[in-house]
Design a protein around this motif. Structure first.
Motif, PDB file in Angstrom:
ATOM      1  N   GLU A 296       0.836  -1.201   0.000  1.00  0.00           N
ATOM      2  CA  GLU A 296       0.000   0.000   0.000  1.00  0.00           C
ATOM      3  C   GLU A 296       0.871   1.251   0.000  1.00  0.00           C
ATOM      4  N   HIS A 297       1.926   1.222   0.790  1.00  0.00           N
ATOM      5  CA  HIS A 297       2.869   2.333   0.877  1.00  0.00           C
ATOM      6  C   HIS A 297       3.503   2.625  -0.482  1.00  0.00           C
ATOM      7  N   LEU A 298       3.724   1.579  -1.274  1.00  0.00           N
ATOM      8  CA  LEU A 298       4.327   1.741  -2.598  1.00  0.00           C
ATOM      9  C   LEU A 298       3.298   2.079  -3.667  1.00  0.00           C
ATOM     10  N   GLY A 299       2.058   2.363  -3.238  1.00  0.00           N
ATOM     11  CA  GLY A 299       1.032   2.767  -4.175  1.00  0.00           C
ATOM     12  C   GLY A 299       0.286   1.628  -4.831  1.00  0.00           C
ATOM     13  N   ARG A 300       0.384   0.425  -4.253  1.00  0.00           N
ATOM     14  CA  ARG A 300      -0.250  -0.749  -4.850  1.00  0.00           C
ATOM     15  C   ARG A 300      -1.378  -1.247  -3.946  1.00  0.00           C
ATOM     16  N   ALA A 301      -2.414  -0.432  -3.862  1.00  0.00           N
ATOM     17  CA  ALA A 301      -3.539  -0.743  -2.972  1.00  0.00           C
ATOM     18  C   ALA A 301      -4.274  -2.008  -3.399  1.00  0.00           C
ATOM     19  N   GLU A 302      -4.389  -2.247  -4.689  1.00  0.00           N
ATOM     20  CA  GLU A 302      -5.102  -3.432  -5.175  1.00  0.00           C
ATOM     21  C   GLU A 302      -4.395  -4.705  -4.731  1.00  0.00           C
ATOM     22  N   GLU A 303      -3.076  -4.713  -4.839  1.00  0.00           N
ATOM     23  CA  GLU A 303      -2.308  -5.880  -4.415  1.00  0.00           C
ATOM     24  C   GLU A 303      -2.374  -6.063  -2.899  1.00  0.00           C
ATOM     25  N   ALA A 304      -2.369  -4.948  -2.167  1.00  0.00           N
ATOM     26  CA  ALA A 304      -2.492  -5.029  -0.708  1.00  0.00           C
ATOM     27  C   ALA A 304      -3.820  -5.655  -0.322  1.00  0.00           C
ATOM     28  N   ASP A 305      -4.884  -5.252  -1.002  1.00  0.00           N
ATOM     29  CA  ASP A 305      -6.204  -5.827  -0.712  1.00  0.00           C
ATOM     30  C   ASP A 305      -6.244  -7.308  -1.068  1.00  0.00           C
ATOM     31  N   ALA A 306      -5.526  -7.707  -2.115  1.00  0.00           N
ATOM     32  CA  ALA A 306      -5.483  -9.125  -2.489  1.00  0.00           C
ATOM     33  C   ALA A 306      -4.847  -9.957  -1.387  1.00  0.00           C
ATOM     34  N   VAL A 307      -3.789  -9.417  -0.766  1.00  0.00           N
ATOM     35  CA  VAL A 307      -3.147 -10.128   0.348  1.00  0.00           C
ATOM     36  C   VAL A 307      -4.120 -10.275   1.503  1.00  0.00           C
ATOM     37  N   ARG A 308      -4.836  -9.219   1.831  1.00  0.00           N
ATOM     38  CA  ARG A 308      -5.778  -9.275   2.951  1.00  0.00           C
ATOM     39  C   ARG A 308      -6.915 -10.258   2.670  1.00  0.00           C
ATOM     40  N   ARG A 309      -7.380 -10.292   1.442  1.00  0.00           N
ATOM     41  CA  ARG A 309      -8.416 -11.261   1.101  1.00  0.00           C
ATOM     42  C   ARG A 309      -7.880 -12.690   1.220  1.00  0.00           C
ATOM     43  N   ALA A 310      -6.637 -12.897   0.811  1.00  0.00           N
ATOM     44  CA  ALA A 310      -6.032 -14.221   0.899  1.00  0.00           C
ATOM     45  C   ALA A 310      -5.856 -14.650   2.349  1.00  0.00           C
ATOM     46  N   VAL A 311      -5.444 -13.731   3.204  1.00  0.00           N
ATOM     47  CA  VAL A 311      -5.315 -14.028   4.631  1.00  0.00           C
ATOM     48  C   VAL A 311      -6.679 -14.368   5.224  1.00  0.00           C
ATOM     49  N   ALA A 312      -7.684 -13.578   4.899  1.00  0.00           N
ATOM     50  CA  ALA A 312      -9.027 -13.826   5.424  1.00  0.00           C
ATOM     51  C   ALA A 312      -9.533 -15.196   4.998  1.00  0.00           C
ATOM     52  N   ALA A 313      -9.269 -15.578   3.754  1.00  0.00           N
ATOM     53  CA  ALA A 313      -9.725 -16.880   3.262  1.00  0.00           C
ATOM     54  C   ALA A 313      -9.001 -18.020   3.967  1.00  0.00           C
ATOM     55  N   ALA A 314      -7.682 -17.860   4.179  1.00  0.00           N
ATOM     56  CA  ALA A 314      -6.926 -18.901   4.869  1.00  0.00           C
ATOM     57  C   ALA A 314      -7.386 -19.058   6.316  1.00  0.00           C
ATOM     58  N   VAL A 315      -7.650 -17.940   6.970  1.00  0.00           N
ATOM     59  CA  VAL A 315      -8.141 -17.983   8.357  1.00  0.00           C
ATOM     60  C   VAL A 315      -9.514 -18.639   8.418  1.00  0.00           C
ATOM     61  N   ALA A 316     -10.401 -18.255   7.510  1.00  0.00           N
ATOM     62  CA  ALA A 316     -11.754 -18.813   7.500  1.00  0.00           C
ATOM     63  C   ALA A 316     -11.728 -20.325   7.277  1.00  0.00           C
ATOM     64  N   ALA A 317     -10.753 -20.797   6.482  1.00  0.00           N
ATOM     65  CA  ALA A 317     -10.639 -22.231   6.202  1.00  0.00           C
ATOM     66  C   ALA A 317      -9.909 -22.987   7.310  1.00  0.00           C
ATOM     67  N   GLY A 318      -9.403 -22.263   8.306  1.00  0.00           N
ATOM     68  CA  GLY A 318      -8.664 -22.903   9.390  1.00  0.00           C
ATOM     69  C   GLY A 318      -7.275 -23.340   9.006  1.00  0.00           C
ATOM     70  N   ARG A 319      -6.761 -22.830   7.890  1.00  0.00           N
ATOM     71  CA  ARG A 319      -5.405 -23.191   7.431  1.00  0.00           C
ATOM     72  C   ARG A 319      -4.407 -22.205   8.037  1.00  0.00           C
ATOM     73  N   VAL A 320      -4.180 -22.393   9.341  1.00  0.00           N
ATOM     74  CA  VAL A 320      -3.401 -21.458  10.137  1.00  0.00           C
ATOM     75  C   VAL A 320      -2.561 -22.223  11.158  1.00  0.00           C
ATOM     76  N   THR A 321      -1.739 -21.493  11.877  1.00  0.00           N
ATOM     77  CA  THR A 321      -0.898 -22.077  12.917  1.00  0.00           C
ATOM     78  C   THR A 321      -1.700 -22.311  14.199  1.00  0.00           C
ATOM     79  N   ALA A 322      -1.066 -22.974  15.161  1.00  0.00           N
ATOM     80  CA  ALA A 322      -1.775 -23.426  16.361  1.00  0.00           C
ATOM     81  C   ALA A 322      -2.336 -22.286  17.191  1.00  0.00           C
ATOM     82  N   ASP A 323      -1.691 -21.124  17.201  1.00  0.00           N
ATOM     83  CA  ASP A 323      -2.188 -20.013  18.009  1.00  0.00           C
ATOM     84  C   ASP A 323      -3.547 -19.521  17.537  1.00  0.00           C
ATOM     85  N   LEU A 324      -3.903 -19.831  16.284  1.00  0.00           N
ATOM     86  CA  LEU A 324      -5.204 -19.448  15.739  1.00  0.00           C
ATOM     87  C   LEU A 324      -6.142 -20.641  15.637  1.00  0.00           C
TER      88      LEU A 324
END
Length: 361
Positions: A296-324
């Protein structure tokens, strides 16, 4: 081509930076990385230097810096950590510490009331002054009459510019948090600067809370906040509380910014966690979400949002480490995010092999 300086650091730092760099690479931003894998506690123990002038020059020349973590149980004092973190923040004058807190999945919230769980706020912390300025001293150490003094430094320039940033990023409201009823001199300065900032932004809802009240409100109804702006020490505490309410410190990302110069230092806030270093269980999501802030800092807001969507999907699927609540290793959790981005996970191993992350340079 933009250069991103990378300081993997200590403990779990190199372990979480590996997957984060692979996500950065997968975004196709056209950046090159300059890995300073010799800036770590091992080098400090050997040489007594946390960072050299050449190291700082390499960081200054970069478009952004990604930091893993610093800290080592073999070092009892704060000289090394301050020699890296405080030096970087001071030399780059990154006066804003920007810490977003978002609840990525309902099951991660410690709050019982679903109506109050929707954490989606930002702590804007003054980053170069306050109690962490390093001004102070002591005398009569080790005696019954020992004296220790730490100065809470506040300047009109420092306070005004962080308030200005807070209003500039607000979506609906800004809440000033201080302790002006007890810390009178600094409190009066913050209050005067606050009144001036509020007048400049009449369209933004403005409120004020003392820090003890703010902590209680944040713990019981975090969804009430949009942007909290506060001093260095209060921001340090409140941002960790917000992270706990949003799923845990392992997912907490941060950006240290100077909007005027464009300097940016990005890091997960979990620290070096020596108790789990080397076990392969560290959560890489804080580092990966820090890469989103970097993009986002480098002016790539679309790519930043893609990362956040990917994280949200991985969390929702339970594909995470033990602390989560998952069972994946650090690398596997990073690979889950890459899979959501449509990228192969094997690139992380290649990058770590090529850059020897965490080894002495």
């Amino acid at each position: 081509m933009t250069t991103v300086a990378v300081i993997p650091g200590d403990g779990i730092g190199p372990e979480v930076v590996g997957p984060a760099l692979d996500v950065l690479d997968a975004l196709g931003l056209g950046v090159r990385t300059d890995v300073l894998d010799h800036v770590n506690a091992r080098t400090y123990l050997r040489t007594g230097a946390a960072m050299t002038g050449d190291d700082l020059d390499r960081v200054r020349r970069s478009g952004a810096t990604l930091l893993g973590a610093v800290g080592d149980p073999r070092l009892s004092g704060t000289g090394y950590v301050r020699g890296v973190l405080t030096t970087l923040r001071a030399e780059l004058d990154v006066y804003v510490n920007y810490r977003p807190a978002r609840l990525w999945h309902d099951r991660l919230s410690p709050l019982r009331d679903p109506a109050r769980r929707a954490v989606d706020c930002v702590i804007v912390r003054e980053n170069t002054e306050g109690l962490y300025s390093g001004i102070g001293g002591g005398s009569r150490a080790g005696t019954p009459h020992e004296i220790a003094i730490d100065v809470d430094l506040n300047t009109r320039r420092g306070v005004s510019r962080v308030l200005e940033f807070a209003f500039s990023v607000a979506r609906r409201s800004v809440c000033l948090v201080d302790k002006a009823n007890a810390v009178r001199n600094g409190g009066r300065l913050w209050q005067r600067c606050w009144s001036e900032a509020v007048a400049r932004y009449p369209h933004v809802e403005a409120s004020h809370l003392y820090v003890d009240t703010a902590a209680m409100r944040l713990a019981t109804d975090p969804a009430a906040f949009d942007v909290i702006v506060t001093s260095n020490s209060y921001g340090d505490i409140l941002s960790d509380l917000a992270a706990a309410l949003a799923g845990g410190i392992g997912m907490a990302a941060s950006a240290n910014l100077n909007p005027a110069t464009g300097q940016g230092l990005f890091e997960p806030v979990h620290g070096s966690a020596p108790d789990i270093a080397g076990t392969g269980t560290a959560n890489p999501l804080g580092a990966i979400l820090s890469v989103a802030l970097l993009a986002e800092h480098l002016g790539r807001a679309e790519e930043a949002d893609a990362v956040r969507r990917a994280v949200a999907a991985a969390v929702a699927a339970g594909r995470v480490t033990a602390d989560l609540g998952g069972s994946l290793s650090t690398g596997e959790a990073g690979g889950a995010v890459l899979a959501e981005l449509g990228q192969p996970a094997g690139r992380a191993r290649t990058r770590r092999r090529n850059h020897r992350l965490g080894e002495d340079g």
